[in-house]
Design a protein around this motif. Structure first.
Motif, PDB file in Angstrom:
ATOM      1  N   HIS A 180       0.845  -1.182   0.000  1.00 15.86           N
ATOM      2  CA  HIS A 180       0.000   0.000   0.000  1.00 15.86           C
ATOM      3  C   HIS A 180       0.884   1.235   0.000  1.00 15.86           C
ATOM      4  CE1 HIS A 180       1.051  -0.425   4.214  1.00 15.86           C
ATOM      5  NE2 HIS A 180       0.784   0.865   4.353  1.00 15.86           N
ATOM      6  N   SER A 181       0.289   2.329  -0.328  1.00 14.56           N
ATOM      7  CA  SER A 181       1.005   3.598  -0.249  1.00 14.56           C
ATOM      8  C   SER A 181      -0.008   4.682   0.089  1.00 14.56           C
ATOM      9  CB  SER A 181       1.707   3.911  -1.570  1.00 14.56           C
ATOM     10  OG  SER A 181       0.753   4.048  -2.583  1.00 14.56           O
ATOM     11  N   MET A 182       0.513   5.747   0.727  1.00 15.13           N
ATOM     12  CA  MET A 182      -0.347   6.867   1.085  1.00 15.13           C
ATOM     13  C   MET A 182       0.172   8.120   0.402  1.00 15.13           C
ATOM     14  SD  MET A 182      -0.940   6.306   5.174  1.00 15.13           S
ATOM     15  CE  MET A 182      -1.894   7.776   5.351  1.00 15.13           C
ATOM     16  N   SER A 183      -0.743   8.975   0.083  1.00 17.46           N
ATOM     17  CA  SER A 183      -0.334  10.241  -0.507  1.00 17.46           C
ATOM     18  C   SER A 183       0.324  11.100   0.576  1.00 17.46           C
ATOM     19  CB  SER A 183      -1.533  10.974  -1.094  1.00 17.46           C
ATOM     20  OG  SER A 183      -2.375  11.415  -0.052  1.00 17.46           O
ATOM     21  N   LEU A 184       1.141  12.035   0.152  1.00 20.84           N
ATOM     22  CA  LEU A 184       1.819  12.931   1.084  1.00 20.84           C
ATOM     23  C   LEU A 184       0.806  13.700   1.932  1.00 20.84           C
ATOM     24  CD1 LEU A 184       4.446  14.137   2.087  1.00 20.84           C
ATOM     25  CD2 LEU A 184       4.328  15.800   0.229  1.00 20.84           C
ATOM     26  N   GLN A 185      -0.286  14.111   1.321  1.00 19.00           N
ATOM     27  CA  GLN A 185      -1.335  14.849   2.047  1.00 19.00           C
ATOM     28  C   GLN A 185      -1.918  13.992   3.170  1.00 19.00           C
ATOM     29  OE1 GLN A 185      -2.099  18.016   1.507  1.00 19.00           O
ATOM     30  NE2 GLN A 185      -3.662  18.081   3.095  1.00 19.00           N
ATOM     31  N   ASN A 186      -2.206  12.731   2.898  1.00 21.35           N
ATOM     32  CA  ASN A 186      -2.767  11.841   3.923  1.00 21.35           C
ATOM     33  C   ASN A 186      -1.763  11.580   5.032  1.00 21.35           C
ATOM     34  OD1 ASN A 186      -5.254  11.660   2.733  1.00 21.35           O
ATOM     35  ND2 ASN A 186      -4.808   9.763   1.644  1.00 21.35           N
ATOM     36  N   LYS A 187      -0.479  11.442   4.683  1.00 22.11           N
ATOM     37  CA  LYS A 187       0.549  11.242   5.708  1.00 22.11           C
ATOM     38  C   LYS A 187       0.593  12.442   6.656  1.00 22.11           C
ATOM     39  CE  LYS A 187       3.600   8.250   3.050  1.00 22.11           C
ATOM     40  NZ  LYS A 187       4.889   8.122   2.358  1.00 22.11           N
ATOM     41  N   LYS A 188       0.491  13.651   6.094  1.00 26.12           N
ATOM     42  CA  LYS A 188       0.493  14.857   6.921  1.00 26.12           C
ATOM     43  C   LYS A 188      -0.709  14.872   7.865  1.00 26.12           C
ATOM     44  CE  LYS A 188       2.937  17.902   3.709  1.00 26.12           C
ATOM     45  NZ  LYS A 188       2.807  19.073   2.828  1.00 26.12           N
ATOM     46  N   ILE A 189      -1.870  14.491   7.365  1.00 25.75           N
ATOM     47  CA  ILE A 189      -3.084  14.471   8.188  1.00 25.75           C
ATOM     48  C   ILE A 189      -2.938  13.475   9.325  1.00 25.75           C
ATOM     49  CG2 ILE A 189      -5.547  13.873   8.197  1.00 25.75           C
ATOM     50  CD1 ILE A 189      -5.646  15.035   5.318  1.00 25.75           C
ATOM     51  N   VAL A 190      -2.438  12.266   9.012  1.00 26.69           N
ATOM     52  CA  VAL A 190      -2.262  11.228  10.038  1.00 26.69           C
ATOM     53  C   VAL A 190      -1.275  11.704  11.096  1.00 26.69           C
ATOM     54  CG1 VAL A 190      -1.319   8.923  10.444  1.00 26.69           C
ATOM     55  CG2 VAL A 190      -2.898   9.294   8.561  1.00 26.69           C
ATOM     56  N   ASN A 191      -0.153  12.275  10.667  1.00 28.34           N
ATOM     57  CA  ASN A 191       0.833  12.758  11.627  1.00 28.34           C
ATOM     58  C   ASN A 191       0.267  13.896  12.486  1.00 28.34           C
ATOM     59  OD1 ASN A 191       2.829  10.957  10.927  1.00 28.34           O
ATOM     60  ND2 ASN A 191       3.684  12.280   9.339  1.00 28.34           N
ATOM     61  N   PHE A 192      -0.471  14.800  11.866  1.00 29.16           N
ATOM     62  CA  PHE A 192      -1.067  15.911  12.604  1.00 29.16           C
ATOM     63  C   PHE A 192      -2.055  15.392  13.649  1.00 29.16           C
ATOM     64  CE2 PHE A 192      -4.485  19.046  13.106  1.00 29.16           C
ATOM     65  CZ  PHE A 192      -3.745  20.123  13.592  1.00 29.16           C
ATOM     66  N   ASN A 193      -2.943  14.469  13.223  1.00 28.91           N
ATOM     67  CA  ASN A 193      -3.927  13.906  14.163  1.00 28.91           C
ATOM     68  C   ASN A 193      -3.238  13.157  15.288  1.00 28.91           C
ATOM     69  OD1 ASN A 193      -6.127  14.936  12.792  1.00 28.91           O
ATOM     70  ND2 ASN A 193      -6.448  13.084  11.580  1.00 28.91           N
ATOM     71  N   ALA A 194      -2.193  12.405  14.970  1.00 26.98           N
ATOM     72  CA  ALA A 194      -1.469  11.669  16.015  1.00 26.98           C
ATOM     73  C   ALA A 194      -0.859  12.646  17.010  1.00 26.98           C
ATOM     74  CB  ALA A 194      -0.391  10.783  15.379  1.00 26.98           C
ATOM     75  N   HIS A 195      -0.315  13.744  16.519  1.00 29.21           N
ATOM     76  CA  HIS A 195       0.288  14.738  17.404  1.00 29.21           C
ATOM     77  C   HIS A 195      -0.783  15.397  18.293  1.00 29.21           C
ATOM     78  CE1 HIS A 195       3.152  17.690  18.762  1.00 29.21           C
ATOM     79  NE2 HIS A 195       2.297  18.662  18.456  1.00 29.21           N
ATOM     80  N   ILE A 196      -1.908  15.778  17.704  1.00 27.52           N
ATOM     81  CA  ILE A 196      -2.993  16.432  18.458  1.00 27.52           C
ATOM     82  C   ILE A 196      -3.542  15.483  19.518  1.00 27.52           C
ATOM     83  CG2 ILE A 196      -5.353  17.371  18.283  1.00 27.52           C
ATOM     84  CD1 ILE A 196      -3.220  19.262  17.247  1.00 27.52           C
ATOM     85  N   TRP A 197      -3.796  14.231  19.133  1.00 23.72           N
ATOM     86  CA  TRP A 197      -4.349  13.273  20.072  1.00 23.72           C
ATOM     87  C   TRP A 197      -3.371  12.942  21.201  1.00 23.72           C
ATOM     88  CZ3 TRP A 197      -6.160   9.858  15.473  1.00 23.72           C
ATOM     89  CH2 TRP A 197      -7.309  10.413  14.904  1.00 23.72           C
TER      90      TRP A 197
END
Length: 199
Positions: A180-197
């Motif tokens: 699988h692969s993720m787009s750069l935009q999705n990686k940023k969202i996942v990292n941002f959500n992980a940081h916020i949570w």
């Protein structure tokens, strides 16, 4: 079996040959039909050459070339269609292909092997011709003997993976992994959500 060109396609390509004609279109169509019905290919081509001389645009020349090629490659079938116009029964081939085959086999994205497509086409025709599918299954179970060696083997998942590795050679080593692969935009969202949570 006698092959006769269907009227729809014959007319479609005759219209391609004459669509640039304005007031003399019907006369040109009649002349082309008469040439196909009772004259030679050479007579037909002479008429098409005259029609081509009336054109100057590239699109029109391509259209005429397509019409000429189609009719000449189906010359005998077109000749029979026009000679025996009143005795040729209509054909519902296009409708049958649409309703019997395309409806089941290509309306949704599907991949078919040649064997699978052939069997499915035969089953569709059998059912629509009034065949009883349940009776067909019963007949196959009751009357058809299995060929020697046609018994089914149940394979474990490990055996199936090994079979795929053997079948695909070096590329087979990837069959047991999910890629699988993720787009750069999705990686940023996942990292941002992980940081916020994590706060």
């Amino acid at each position: 079996m006698t092959v006769i060109l269907d009227e729809f396609h014959l007319e479609k390509y005759l219209i391609k040959l004459t669509s640039h004609m304005k007031d003399s279109k019907e006369d040109a169509l009649d002349e082309l039909r008469a040439a196909i019905r009772s004259k030679t290919k050479q007579d037909f081509e002479e008429i098409v050459d005259r029609l081509e001389d009336c054109l100057v645009d590239e699109t029109g020349l391509k259209r005429i070339a397509t019409g000429r090629e189609y009719i000449l490659s189906n010359w005998t079938a077109a000749k029979l269609r026009l000679r025996h116009q009143n005795r040729v029964k209509g054909s519902s081939t296009e409708g049958h292909v649409s309703h019997v085959l395309s409806n089941r086999m290509s309306s949704r994205p599907m991949g078919w092997s040649i064997t699978g497509a052939t069997k499915m086409a035969k089953l569709r025709a059998y059912e629509l011709n009034g065949g009883d599918m349940l009776e067909l299954v019963r007949y196959q179970k009751r009357d058809l003997q299995k060929a020697a060696g046609a018994e089914y083997d149940v394979l474990s998942s490990a055996q199936m993976i090994q079979s795929e590795k053997n079948r695909h050679g070096e590329l087979g080593k990837y069959t047991e992994y999910i890629s699988h692969s993720m787009s750069l935009q999705n990686k940023k969202i996942v990292n941002f959500n992980a940081h916020i949570w994590g706060l």
